[in-house]
Design a protein around this motif. Sequence first.
Motif, short mmCIF file in Angstrom:
data_model
loop_
_atom_site.label_atom_id
_atom_site.label_comp_id
_atom_site.label_asym_id
_atom_site.label_seq_id
_atom_site.Cartn_x
_atom_site.Cartn_y
_atom_site.Cartn_z
N ARG A 1 0.93 -8.21 15.43
CA ARG A 1 1.36 -8.85 14.19
C ARG A 1 0.60 -10.15 13.91
NH1 ARG A 1 6.42 -10.24 12.73
NH2 ARG A 1 5.52 -10.06 10.66
N PHE B 1 -1.62 -0.52 11.37
CA PHE B 1 -0.69 0.61 11.49
C PHE B 1 -1.35 1.89 10.99
CE2 PHE B 1 2.54 3.35 9.49
CZ PHE B 1 3.27 3.67 10.61
N SER C 1 8.86 -7.22 9.36
CA SER C 1 8.02 -7.22 10.56
C SER C 1 7.21 -5.94 10.67
CB SER C 1 8.87 -7.46 11.81
OG SER C 1 9.47 -6.25 12.22
N LEU C 2 7.65 -4.87 10.04
CA LEU C 2 6.91 -3.61 10.13
C LEU C 2 5.81 -3.50 9.07
CD1 LEU C 2 9.76 -1.00 10.73
CD2 LEU C 2 8.04 -1.74 12.37
N CYS C 3 5.97 -4.19 7.97
CA CYS C 3 5.05 -4.01 6.84
C CYS C 3 3.61 -4.33 7.25
CB CYS C 3 5.46 -4.90 5.67
SG CYS C 3 4.25 -4.84 4.32
N PRO C 4 2.73 -3.34 7.19
CA PRO C 4 1.34 -3.56 7.63
C PRO C 4 0.57 -4.53 6.73
CG PRO C 4 1.86 -1.21 7.55
CD PRO C 4 2.97 -1.92 6.86
N ARG C 5 1.00 -4.70 5.51
CA ARG C 5 0.23 -5.53 4.58
C ARG C 5 0.88 -6.90 4.35
NH1 ARG C 5 -3.03 -2.75 5.81
NH2 ARG C 5 -3.99 -4.75 6.08
N GLN C 6 1.94 -7.18 5.05
CA GLN C 6 2.67 -8.44 4.87
C GLN C 6 2.98 -8.68 3.40
OE1 GLN C 6 0.91 -11.56 7.25
NE2 GLN C 6 0.33 -10.12 8.84
N ARG D 1 12.40 3.46 17.83
CA ARG D 1 11.45 2.43 17.41
C ARG D 1 10.15 2.49 18.22
NH1 ARG D 1 14.36 1.19 13.76
NH2 ARG D 1 16.30 -0.04 13.76
N ILE E 1 1.36 -0.88 15.09
CA ILE E 1 2.24 -1.68 14.23
C ILE E 1 1.41 -2.82 13.65
CG2 ILE E 1 3.02 -3.06 16.22
CD1 ILE E 1 5.71 -3.37 14.70
N GLY E 2 1.79 -3.25 12.44
CA GLY E 2 1.09 -4.38 11.82
C GLY E 2 -0.13 -3.96 11.03
N GLU E 3 -1.06 -4.87 10.91
CA GLU E 3 -2.26 -4.73 10.07
C GLU E 3 -2.93 -3.35 10.17
OE1 GLU E 3 -3.54 -7.21 8.11
OE2 GLU E 3 -5.41 -6.20 7.58
N GLU F 1 0.83 -1.21 0.00
CA GLU F 1 0.00 0.00 0.00
C GLU F 1 0.86 1.26 0.00
OE1 GLU F 1 -2.45 -0.05 3.56
OE2 GLU F 1 -0.78 0.69 4.78
N ARG G 1 7.09 2.13 5.09
CA ARG G 1 7.77 1.70 6.31
C ARG G 1 9.06 0.95 5.99
NH1 ARG G 1 5.47 0.53 11.59
NH2 ARG G 1 6.73 2.37 11.92
#
Lengths: 64, 413
Positions: free
Chosen positions: B61, B358, A52-57, B348, B354-356, A11, A15
């Motif tokens: 996560r 964010f 690990s930071l990527c919100p959309r994997q 940090r 964080i994650g989905e 998206e 990050r």
Amino acid sequence: MKVVVDHNLCEGNGRCAEVAPEVFELRDDDRSHVLADAPAPGSRPRIDLAVSLCPRQAIRLIAE
Amino acid sequence: MAALTPDTVDIIDPDLYVRRGYPHDEWAVLRREAPIYRYERANTDPFWAITRHADIVNVSRQPELFHSIQRLFVTINEEGSPAPDEAILRQLLNMNPPEHGAYRAIVNRRFTPRGVQGLREQIDRITAEVLDGIVDRTECDFVTEVAARLPLAVIAEMFGIPRADWAMMFRLSNMMIGPGDAEYAGDETILETLQRARMEFFQYFSQLCEDRRQNPRDDLASVLANGLVNGAPLPIFELMSYFALLIIAGNETTRNATSGGLQAFIENPAQWARLKGDPSMAAGAAEEIVRWTSPVIQFTRKATADTNLCGVPIRAGDELALFYPSANRDEAVFDRPGVFDIGRNPNRHIAYGIGEHFCLGANLARLELQVMFRQLAERLESVESAGPLHRMRSNFVGGIKHMPIRYRMRPRA
Ligand code: HEM
Ligand code: SF4
């Protein structure tokens, strides 16, 4: 190891490029592009962080 | 005072947030002694308090195992407070994969780094105008006259809402996020305030959508009004909730980072001198301000299956509260976490989550804070506190309602 960004998932929040600018670049299409197909070993911790930071994997690491 | 223990700390009574601000000492006790803590008290439904950085990251996560839910935050049971399901309608914050991603994709491009860079000029201009509004005086309420104005103006501008309607949006937004606070609610109960605010919202934005369907423009309202999920437009209630979310989420949070940020500089003159000496430090300062203030206090999750965290068994259906400000002072992640340091690198923090989930608006909030603090550093010749802070009565979004300052400000360069 190869780094791949799935452009259907990405998206473009950037990050990954924030933490590993030598590997990921946000372009005008608002997608992250992988700069080096086989990144230097020193980049590995930053790539893992990006994953690990990527919100959309959207980032995948493929073992060669 | 008796020593704090996990079983005596209170981390959710909203009145305590008014009196003492964030319970950092209490969170530190939990991080140290009970990082996955079953919080059981007479005044609330039980939940797990998650206070360490690593555990919040871990939970966030796994969006399938830990679902986002209707009840966005845990709180005390108060008379007149809304039942969980009514607190907020279906929107991004309480959706889960896979539909969550599709909904987020509707507006996402407006919030990428490139998307928000396009707003830089407008943000620069609005910020300068806001500061011009206090330049002729030496005292003001920094919250209502400065901090509150920029985020609201920016999101209103993004939507394409005419200036004449901005004040109304400010009022509604306050009522919707702080319905338990008497200053915003008047004589009504929490539920009444919420319902009234929602109705006014609905009227205004359904009209706006209608207009943008007839006459689409290059604005965020048009993107939403004409947005599709799986080929179909959003049902009207979901559309309204989307508007409400974007206005509320971008408003109080950034405001509170701005006022809390200036407060941090007042308390740390050396950091202020550093920024004034080199305004290009504004980017790092914006990150540290957000770590330091952590405007969002908590979001909840619900376990969808039996599992465990750090060996502590969690049952399906259990609710968890993720305390971001606690994570952002975690000794295991930050060197001298109790020190406000605008040069902190790496930083940090997870104030944007964080994650989905964010924060969709993180790039926007960053830009607003950078521009604001750069201009403040350039124009404020002196600044000090001119009276006590008044904090918002909320254990969800930490807020300063009023912050009197005394200052000298230079006219625009
Ligand atoms: C300093 C300012 C801000 C802070 C600290 C902040 C914090 C957060 C946090 C912690 C979340 C994660 C929620 C979760 O994990 O359940 C979030 C989500 C969100 N934020 Fe922000 N936010 C800020 C500014 C903004 C702005 C300016 C906008 C602009 C519209 C915005 C829009 C959103 C939206 C739409 C979500 C939901 C994303 C989702 O569920 O996918 N926020 N924010
Ligand atoms: S972090 Fe993920 S979603 Fe964001 S730009 Fe990088 S690959 Fe895309």
